[in-house]
Design a protein around this motif. Structure first.
Motif, short mmCIF file in Angstrom:
data_model
loop_
_atom_site.label_atom_id
_atom_site.label_comp_id
_atom_site.label_asym_id
_atom_site.label_seq_id
_atom_site.Cartn_x
_atom_site.Cartn_y
_atom_site.Cartn_z
N GLY A 1 32.41 38.98 44.10
CA GLY A 1 32.59 39.30 42.72
C GLY A 1 33.45 40.35 42.42
O GLY A 1 33.99 40.76 41.19
N ARG A 2 33.74 41.38 43.32
CA ARG A 2 34.46 42.71 43.17
C ARG A 2 35.81 42.25 42.89
O ARG A 2 36.85 42.83 42.30
CB ARG A 2 34.81 43.50 44.33
CG ARG A 2 33.16 44.15 44.38
CD ARG A 2 33.21 45.12 45.57
NE ARG A 2 34.17 46.25 45.28
CZ ARG A 2 34.54 47.21 46.08
NH1 ARG A 2 33.79 47.26 47.32
NH2 ARG A 2 35.18 48.38 45.83
N LEU A 3 36.35 40.98 43.10
CA LEU A 3 37.93 40.32 43.01
C LEU A 3 38.00 40.28 41.53
O LEU A 3 39.36 40.43 40.97
CB LEU A 3 37.94 39.03 43.65
CG LEU A 3 38.02 38.98 45.08
CD1 LEU A 3 38.14 37.53 45.61
CD2 LEU A 3 38.58 39.96 45.80
N TYR A 4 36.86 39.90 40.68
CA TYR A 4 37.16 39.70 39.19
C TYR A 4 37.87 41.31 38.58
O TYR A 4 38.66 41.45 37.94
CB TYR A 4 35.84 39.66 38.52
CG TYR A 4 35.25 40.51 37.63
CD1 TYR A 4 35.83 40.72 36.17
CD2 TYR A 4 34.53 41.21 37.87
CE1 TYR A 4 35.15 41.64 35.45
CE2 TYR A 4 33.80 42.14 37.03
CZ TYR A 4 34.24 42.49 35.91
OH TYR A 4 33.69 43.35 35.09
N SER A 5 36.73 42.31 39.14
CA SER A 5 37.01 43.54 38.58
C SER A 5 38.67 44.28 39.01
O SER A 5 39.31 45.03 38.37
CB SER A 5 36.24 44.64 38.82
OG SER A 5 36.05 44.59 39.83
N PHE B 1 38.69 38.13 31.64
CA PHE B 1 38.38 39.11 32.69
C PHE B 1 38.24 40.53 32.11
O PHE B 1 37.28 41.24 32.46
CB PHE B 1 39.37 39.00 34.03
CG PHE B 1 39.26 37.71 34.66
CD1 PHE B 1 38.17 37.24 35.56
CD2 PHE B 1 40.07 36.64 34.27
CE1 PHE B 1 38.29 36.18 36.19
CE2 PHE B 1 40.18 35.63 34.89
CZ PHE B 1 39.30 35.27 35.83
N LEU B 2 39.24 40.75 31.42
CA LEU B 2 39.54 42.23 30.83
C LEU B 2 38.19 42.29 29.76
O LEU B 2 37.69 43.15 29.68
CB LEU B 2 40.70 42.24 30.02
CG LEU B 2 41.99 42.56 31.04
CD1 LEU B 2 43.16 42.37 30.19
CD2 LEU B 2 41.84 43.71 31.82
N LEU B 3 37.86 41.33 29.13
CA LEU B 3 36.99 41.32 28.13
C LEU B 3 35.64 41.64 28.68
O LEU B 3 34.84 42.55 28.28
CB LEU B 3 36.78 39.73 27.28
CG LEU B 3 35.63 39.96 26.20
CD1 LEU B 3 35.91 40.94 25.06
CD2 LEU B 3 35.74 38.45 25.67
#
Length: 464
Positions: free
Chosen positions: A172-176, A46-48
């Motif tokens: 999708g905002r959950l990933y960030s 996720f950080l990548l």
């Protein structure tokens, strides 16, 4: 007769120096190492994504100026500008659809004026159609979809949404948010591990293999850690769940961001009656409203927002996010052209100012190109750290397999006087940052269950 060789003072064996007493915090190192390892392995993908898309976003500001140069700049700088109202008329003649939601007069000599239209068919409801008008000739230079307070055009908007939610909407905002929730934990854990190692083990020069990879990983991580912690903290301020908790906390402390009152303070039901539907001509009109704002000291760049209804005022606000910030705002009565309310950025509460500066620094607008280059370097550093982290895991293994994970049970070595307060702090943080707390709790539960299963299997084999 033999004579024993003489022994100099330097050759006399010296007693071994006593080993340094272990620090009270030494038992924490295995626990931090285990947390850093597992968080790195599972959060790194996720950080990548966040790092790569953040790198692209930081570069999008300069790319936008090149791609949309024709729309954003005039063909030739003239001697005098047309009144703002005439520029809006030119935009409305070319694009009569929708309603005028805001106007940004040209902030520089070679820049165009933007007239923003909302409710235009085919344009995202959360976006506007920006019509670019030459302030000297009234020529319409083009029209592009625009998003956000920084006036992002299609290229930057696409990259921004990719970075924020992968074009998957609210889910999708959950990933960030997940990535931002864990980035500071991983960076902080890395700092603890680096400075708790002996100085000789931190060297990169003259080393090879896994030790060299570890040295590169640690050295770059130490230099970039402060930036990562900053990006994590500022990214959470406008996330879905942690951001809502932060807003609630700021409100309870009286530190929320203020806004200018848009109430006109009187009945002006007839002041805009002669205006065509959907334009920005209400009462005294745009030009006198802008003049009133200028008299209050509002310099470029500014944005003029027409009244929302018959009882509302014009709002003129500065929109410069680069240093020094210009965020003053005034409300202007459409009937009299008098300023009815004034809000100065200097009067913002401290946390509101810090939030504004933090977000603008995070998005690369506070210090312009220097800010954007720094963000790109941070993003590149994060990509390298992730690659080196996985490489170290691989180098711990044999042949073509990743190495074994860090052993369980590290928490049992931590003294209760340290463990209990640490658990309390983690619980509070987990409440305010749920995408840190929930995954961490899930990891602990899964780890305990897997440990118990392994323990029972071991007992079963021993009994057999």
């Amino acid at each position: 007769m033999s004579i024993a060789p003489s022994t100099t003072k330097d050759e006399v064996p010296q007693p071994a120096a006593p080993a340094p007493a272990p620090s009270r915090w030494a038992p924490l190192r295995p626990l931090v190492l285990r947390l850093h390892f597992y968080a790195g392995v599972f959060v790194a993908p996720f950080l990548l994504i966040a790092a790569v898309t953040g790198f692209l976003y930081a570069g999008a500001f300069q790319a936008e100026k090149i791609v949309y140069r024709d729309e954003m700049t005039v063909a030739a700088v003239g001697d005098s500008r047309l009144p703002v109202s005439r520029q809006v008329d030119a935009a409305r003649k070319a694009h009569p659809e929708g309603t005028v939601s805001a106007v940004r007069p040209a902030p520089e000599a070679d820049a165009t004026t933007r007239v923003m239209l909302s409710g235009v068919r085919g344009v995202d409801p959360d976006h506007t159609l920006a019509v670019f008008v030459d302030p000297y000739t009234g020529e319409v230079r083009g029209a592009l979809e625009q998003y956000g307070s920084t006036g992002a055009l299609p290229l930057r908007t696409w990259i921004d949404e990719f970075h924020r939610d992968l074009h998957l909407g609210e889910n999708g905002r959950l990933y960030s948010e997940f990535a931002a929730s864990w980035l500071w934990v991983i960076a902080g854990g890395g700092l603890v591990l680096w400075f708790s190692r002996r100085r000789a083990l931190r060297k990169v020069r003259g080393t090879s293999g896994r030790r060299r990879t570890l040295g590169l990983h640690g050295s770059v991580g130490v230099w970039a850690a402060a930036g990562f912690i900053f990006l994590s903290a500022t990214g959470l301020t406008w996330s879905t769940y942690a951001g809502a908790n932060i807003d609630e906390l700021r409100t309870s402390l009286g530190q929320s961001t203020p806004s200018v009152s848009a109430s006109a303070g009187g009945d002006h039901s007839g002041h805009g009656a002669s205006a065509a539907a959907g334009d920005a001509a209400h009462g005294v009109g745009l030009d006198k409203v802008l003049a009133a704002a200028r008299a209050e000291g509002l310099g470029d760049p500014v944005e003029i927002v027409p009244p929302a209804d018959e009882s509302s005022a014009y709002v003129v606000r500065q929109v410069q996010r680069s240093w020094p910030e210009k965020q003053d705002a005034v409300a202007v009565d459409p009937g009299t052209g008098q300023v009815t309310d004034t809000l100065r950025f200097a009067d913002y509460p401290l946390l509101a100012k810090l939030t504004r500066w933090g977000i603008d620094l995070h998005t690369g607008v506070l210090f312009g190109l220097v800010n954007q280059i720094a963000l790109m370097l941070l993003a590149l550093s994060l990509v390298l750290l992730i690659v080196w982290g996985y490489r170290m895991w691989w180098q711990r293994g044999r042949g073509s397999a990743f190495g074994r994970p860090i052993p369980r049970g590290a928490w049992q070595q931590v003294p209760p006087q340290i463990l209990v307060p640490a658990v309390a702090v983690i619980a509070v943080l987990g409440y305010f940052v749920p995408l840190l707390g929930i995954p961490l709790a899930g990891f602990v539960v899964a780890d305990v269950v897997l440990g118990e299963i392994a323990h029972r299997r071991g007992r079963g084999k021993a009994a057999a």
